[in-house]
Design a protein around this motif. Structure first.
Motif, mmCIF file in Angstrom:
data_model
loop_
_atom_site.group_PDB
_atom_site.id
_atom_site.type_symbol
_atom_site.label_atom_id
_atom_site.label_comp_id
_atom_site.label_asym_id
_atom_site.label_seq_id
_atom_site.Cartn_x
_atom_site.Cartn_y
_atom_site.Cartn_z
ATOM 1 N N ASP A 114 0.819 -1.208 0.000
ATOM 2 C CA ASP A 114 0.000 0.000 0.000
ATOM 3 C C ASP A 114 0.858 1.266 0.000
ATOM 4 O OD1 ASP A 114 -2.974 0.846 0.599
ATOM 5 O OD2 ASP A 114 -1.674 2.163 1.761
ATOM 6 N N GLY A 116 0.323 3.949 1.326
ATOM 7 C CA GLY A 116 0.341 4.557 2.661
ATOM 8 C C GLY A 116 1.578 4.174 3.459
ATOM 9 N N GLN A 117 2.128 2.988 3.178
ATOM 10 C CA GLN A 117 3.326 2.543 3.903
ATOM 11 C C GLN A 117 4.515 3.445 3.567
ATOM 12 O OE1 GLN A 117 3.694 -0.595 5.916
ATOM 13 N NE2 GLN A 117 1.536 -0.116 6.065
ATOM 14 N N ALA A 120 3.852 6.953 5.025
ATOM 15 C CA ALA A 120 4.091 7.063 6.463
ATOM 16 C C ALA A 120 5.585 7.111 6.758
ATOM 17 C CB ALA A 120 3.438 5.888 7.197
ATOM 18 N N VAL A 135 10.902 -0.215 4.591
ATOM 19 C CA VAL A 135 9.466 -0.408 4.790
ATOM 20 C C VAL A 135 8.826 -1.197 3.642
ATOM 21 C CG1 VAL A 135 7.245 0.774 5.025
ATOM 22 C CG2 VAL A 135 9.256 1.625 6.259
ATOM 23 N N GLN A 139 8.379 -5.994 3.060
ATOM 24 C CA GLN A 139 7.032 -6.537 2.856
ATOM 25 C C GLN A 139 6.899 -7.163 1.472
ATOM 26 O OE1 GLN A 139 3.774 -4.000 4.341
ATOM 27 N NE2 GLN A 139 5.337 -2.614 5.102
ATOM 28 N N ARG A 142 8.458 -10.677 1.227
ATOM 29 C CA ARG A 142 7.583 -11.713 1.788
ATOM 30 C C ARG A 142 6.479 -12.082 0.804
ATOM 31 N NH1 ARG A 142 9.300 -8.762 6.318
ATOM 32 N NH2 ARG A 142 9.610 -9.986 8.223
ATOM 33 N N ILE A 218 4.330 -12.476 8.533
ATOM 34 C CA ILE A 218 3.949 -11.432 9.484
ATOM 35 C C ILE A 218 2.770 -11.950 10.309
ATOM 36 C CG2 ILE A 218 3.077 -9.083 9.713
ATOM 37 C CD1 ILE A 218 4.372 -8.599 6.893
ATOM 38 N N PRO A 219 2.913 -12.024 11.636
ATOM 39 C CA PRO A 219 1.796 -12.523 12.448
ATOM 40 C C PRO A 219 0.548 -11.678 12.210
ATOM 41 C CG PRO A 219 3.766 -12.278 13.791
ATOM 42 C CD PRO A 219 4.065 -11.649 12.459
ATOM 43 N N ASN B 89 -1.642 3.412 8.682
ATOM 44 C CA ASN B 89 -0.389 3.217 7.947
ATOM 45 C C ASN B 89 0.751 2.755 8.834
ATOM 46 O OD1 ASN B 89 -1.659 3.941 5.625
ATOM 47 N ND2 ASN B 89 -0.875 6.025 5.579
ATOM 48 N N LEU B 90 0.443 1.883 9.785
ATOM 49 C CA LEU B 90 1.534 1.287 10.564
ATOM 50 C C LEU B 90 2.323 0.369 9.654
ATOM 51 C CD1 LEU B 90 -0.086 0.367 13.997
ATOM 52 C CD2 LEU B 90 1.109 2.448 13.305
ATOM 53 N N PHE B 91 3.632 0.279 9.885
ATOM 54 C CA PHE B 91 4.453 -0.610 9.074
ATOM 55 C C PHE B 91 4.062 -2.050 9.421
ATOM 56 C CE2 PHE B 91 7.434 3.081 9.964
ATOM 57 C CZ PHE B 91 6.980 3.793 8.868
ATOM 58 N N ALA B 92 3.487 -2.755 8.434
ATOM 59 C CA ALA B 92 2.812 -4.021 8.708
ATOM 60 C C ALA B 92 3.767 -5.118 9.163
ATOM 61 C CB ALA B 92 2.055 -4.474 7.458
ATOM 62 N N HIS B 93 5.040 -5.017 8.774
ATOM 63 C CA HIS B 93 5.985 -6.102 9.074
ATOM 64 C C HIS B 93 6.740 -5.856 10.376
ATOM 65 C CE1 HIS B 93 8.262 -2.897 7.357
ATOM 66 N NE2 HIS B 93 9.411 -3.511 7.517
ATOM 67 N N TYR B 135 2.137 -7.194 16.490
ATOM 68 C CA TYR B 135 2.177 -6.677 15.124
ATOM 69 C C TYR B 135 0.872 -5.940 14.846
ATOM 70 C CZ TYR B 135 6.431 -9.191 14.058
ATOM 71 O OH TYR B 135 7.725 -9.601 14.046
#
Lengths: 224, 247
Positions: A114, A116-117, A120, A135, A139, A142, A218-219, B89-93, B135
């Motif tokens: 996304d 947005g990542q 941010a 960032v 991702q 993965r 990613i959990p 928009n938190l960094f997902a990883h 997470y």
């Protein structure tokens, strides 16, 4: 027809096949490495780059994806003669072809993260490259794992096409066994063994990469 | 002291004029709220302040920094301007803690151990000291947004921008985020908030700027705007909000 004598013949020449197996495994790894080292940046250039560089990457990728791998290898070896070594030629040919496919894989994965990542990350004061590196890329890598698993097994099996330029990989070594005089009856046994070896290699590779995927997943938990 | 000065800002996206001469000032410690119908340019206004969006013309000053000058280093500017996003928009990883330490380490160059310590303090501050290793996908919306706030605060900004921070939340989770924002306001942080959260505006805002069609239609303290708006357009919009309840 399967004959006991031919099985004995194949097994007694296991060292010949083992040598071919080693060449196959090493060629798979070198080709995938070339493919990754060129393909990953190429994918990033397709997403974030502009101008001439991106055009070059796109055209080169299109050409490589549009040419049969056996043609690529034959041209590199007999027409352009980039190297006297069939191994090096095969690494370059399979590597370039894999780079073209891996570039598409990573392009898709990078684009799937996304916007947005990135935004941010930029908003906290990271530069564009930093934001991509810390960032987006972690991702994207993965997400590219399922496609990369595919690519791994395709390259593994396509190393057999180096047969066309006489490289002593697994298929060539097997071929050399049953073409010895008087051994043509062993052709079925040779192919059965070789196929089994390819199958086991592919199977183990996939299980191994599954493990890697799970480890880095990613959990997600149950969203509460 | 004037911390933020917005002076006659115009911005367009393709053929569409988004901002058409917006001006207002904020003093240090002020909490201002931008309200207005969707498409009125509120979010774009915020994004111009940290230059996620570039203005067409006009000037923005943050203290002594001429934000809109081409030679201004955006990465330095952005360390002074925290931003909280509608979609978090938190960094997902990365874990909650790592979401905060990343900027501290990579932007501020703070040593890993010290960054973790600071990040823990900021998570404590938003009531999430027990979720450091979670997470984003393991957190509720309200928790995610509080991590988002902590991530922005950790950079020790002079100004915090909130872009509809509660719009993506389930109604019962809005309160947690609003309390964190109120505490922040009470602590003296300068905040510019795009929100239709009337409760927050009433309790924390110094001024509300009502935007419509890319222009500030009316500005004033909440009691004035909510009770006696001067412009019909403001009254109409606010009565719609009150009828629908907080959004």
């Amino acid at each position: 027809m399967v004959q006991t004598g031919d099985w004995v013949f194949v097994l007694s020449n296991a060292d010949t096949l083992l040598f071919g197996l080693i060449v196959t495994v090493v060629l798979t790894l070198t080709s995938l490495s070339v493919g990754f080292l060129l393909g990953f940046p190429a994918g990033a250039i397709e997403v974030y780059g502009d101008g001439v560089l991106r055009r070059v990457v796109r055209v080169a990728g299109g050409l490589l994806r549009g040419t049969p791998i056996v043609v690529i290898l034959l041209v590199l070896f007999f027409v352009v003669s980039i190297s006297e070594s069939a191994f090096i030629t095969a690494t370059v040919g399979l590597g370039l072809r894999s780079a073209a496919y891996q570039a598409q894989l990573f392009r898709g994965a990078l684009q799937s993260v996304d916007d947005g990542q990135l935004e941010a990350a930029r908003a906290t004061g990271m530069g564009k490259l930093q934001a991509i590196r810390y960032v987006v890329v972690p991702q994207a890598l993965r997400r590219s794992m399922p496609g990369f698993q595919n690519e791994f097994t395709i390259v593994l099996k396509d190393t057999s096409i180096a047969f066309a330029i006489g490289l002593a990989e697994l298929l060539t070594q097997g071929y050399n066994l049953f073409t010895q005089s008087g051994r043509s009856t062993a052709v079925l046994e040779v192919f059965l063994v070789i196929s089994a070896v390819y199958f086991v290699l592919t199977f183990l590779t996939n299980r191994g990469l599954d493990r890697v995927s799970d480890y880095y997943a990613i959990p997600s938990g149950e969203s509460r | 002291m004037t911390l933020l000065r917005i002076d006659d800002v115009y911005q367009s996206y393709e053929a569409e004029q988004v901002l058409q001469g917006v001006s207002f000032d904020m003093q240090q410690g002020d909490v201002d709220v931008l309200m207005g119908p969707s498409g009125s340019g509120k979010s774009t206004m915020l994004r111009c302040i940290n230059r996620l969006t570039e203005v067409d013309s006009g000037d923005i000053w943050l203290g002594d920094t001429h934000v809109t000058a081409p030679e201004t280093d955006v990465n330095e500017l952005r360390q002074d301007v925290g931003m909280v996003f509608q979609d978090f928009n938190l960094f997902a990883h990365l874990t909650a803690l790592e979401n905060i330490t990343l900027g501290l380490k990579r932007v501020k160059g703070i040593h890993a151990e010290q960054a973790r310590e600071q990040a823990r303090d900021h998570l404590d501050q938003v009531g999430l000291g027990n979720q450091t290793d979670a997470y984003p996908a393991e957190l509720s919306g309200g928790q995610k947004q509080r991590v988002g706030i902590a991530r922005a605060l950790a950079m020790e900004p002079k100004l915090m921008l909130f872009d509809e921070p509660t719009s993506a939340l389930d109604p019962e989770l809005v309160g947690d985020v609003v309390s964190v924002m109120e505490a922040l306001a009470a602590g003296g942080m300068t905040m510019l908030v795009v929100s239709h959260e009337m409760g927050f505006a009433r309790s924390a805002a110094d001024d509300i700027h009502f935007l419509d069609n890319g222009q500030v239609v009316e500005s004033g303290p909440p009691e004035q705007l909510f009770e006696q708006p001067e412009q019909d357009r403001t009254a109409e919009f606010l009565s719609g909000l009150q009828a629908d309840g907080p959004q």
